[in-house]
Write an enzyme that holds these catalytic residues in place. Structure first.
Site, short mmCIF file in Angstrom:
data_model
loop_
_atom_site.label_atom_id
_atom_site.label_comp_id
_atom_site.label_asym_id
_atom_site.label_seq_id
_atom_site.Cartn_x
_atom_site.Cartn_y
_atom_site.Cartn_z
N TYR A 146 22.82 -7.32 19.04
CA TYR A 146 22.23 -6.92 20.32
C TYR A 146 20.83 -6.31 20.16
O TYR A 146 19.91 -6.69 20.90
CB TYR A 146 23.16 -5.95 21.06
CG TYR A 146 22.57 -5.45 22.35
CD1 TYR A 146 22.36 -6.32 23.42
CD2 TYR A 146 22.22 -4.12 22.52
CE1 TYR A 146 21.82 -5.87 24.61
CE2 TYR A 146 21.68 -3.66 23.70
CZ TYR A 146 21.48 -4.54 24.75
OH TYR A 146 20.93 -4.09 25.93
N GLU A 153 13.52 -10.35 22.98
CA GLU A 153 13.07 -10.33 24.37
C GLU A 153 11.70 -9.68 24.49
O GLU A 153 10.82 -10.16 25.21
CB GLU A 153 14.09 -9.59 25.24
CG GLU A 153 15.40 -10.33 25.40
CD GLU A 153 16.48 -9.48 26.06
OE1 GLU A 153 16.13 -8.38 26.56
OE2 GLU A 153 17.65 -9.90 26.09
#
Length: 224
Positions: A146, A153
């Site tokens: 994660y 991102e």
């Protein structure tokens, strides 16, 4: 009857998401072994439609949790769904030049890894009690993946800034109530620290949930 419909709906939803993300992961992997590094530039064109459909469907999970038909933490899931859809639909899809960058392939791999940990566990939890190994994998393997997905991102947003600057996509003049020019690259730069804060909060909540789930399992074993 209501319980049966709920279970059937959740089973079909998790199965559809699992099949979609499995297809994306297998497609990207097969293309990489077939074409090598050249496949990185074509990742979005080969799997972008299916990825977009899967991410749109993930919005339903917020209603599942809010309505109580599925157990989960609403706010962390909201942050995850929102940040993904923002990067995919606002940043990647709106800028064709970004779609051919290698970071998009890395981003899709990380997203799919997380989802291939989530949806099989959801399927198994609906039909039986997951084993300790399955539960541990579901609540633990996301820990290294994660943060990397959030970092990807941020890199995707950073690499898109020159294109938003030159093309002025989503930049506009606001007339009412005061005249002000909204320069979208500034919005993206302001979003980056929010992305980091949201990721830290999500990890904190998920780590708390992981500790609670593992403690409950230990207590259950001791009672037996």
């Amino acid at each position: 009857m209501r319980c049966s419909i709920r279970l059937a709906y959740l089973f079909l939803y998790n199965l559809l998401q699992f099949c979609g993300h499995t297809w994306i992961f297998a497609n990207m992997t097969a293309r990489f072994f077939s074409f090598g590094g050249d496949a990185l530039a074509d990742t979005f064109y080969s799997v972008g439609v299916v990825m977009s459909l899967c991410q749109l469907l993930s919005v339903l999970e917020l209603f599942h949790i809010a309505d109580g038909i599925e157990k989960g933490l609403l706010l962390p899931r909201f942050i995850q769904v929102t940040e993904r859809n923002f990067v995919l639909f606002v940043v990647i899809i709106s800028q064709e030049e970004v779609q051919s960058k290698s970071i998009v392939c890395i981003q899709f791999y990380l997203w799919n890894t997380l989802d291939l940990l989530r949806y099989p566990y959801g399927l198994l939890a609906l039909i039986s009690t997951p084993s300790f190994d399955m539960m541990w994998a579901h609540h633990s393997l996301w820990i290294p993946v994660y943060p990397l997905s959030v970092l990807a991102e941020g890199v995707t947003i950073y690499q898109s800034l020159p294109y938003f600057e030159s093309l002025r996509t989503f930049s506009f003049q606001l007339v009412m109530p005061v005249s002000i020019y909204i320069h979208f690259p500034y919005v993206l730069r302001g979003y980056l620290p929010l992305l980091a804060i949201g990721a830290c909060f999500t990890m904190w909540q998920l780590l708390k949930d992981r500790r609670q789930q593992l403690d409950n399992w230990s207590k259950k074993i001791k009672r037996k």
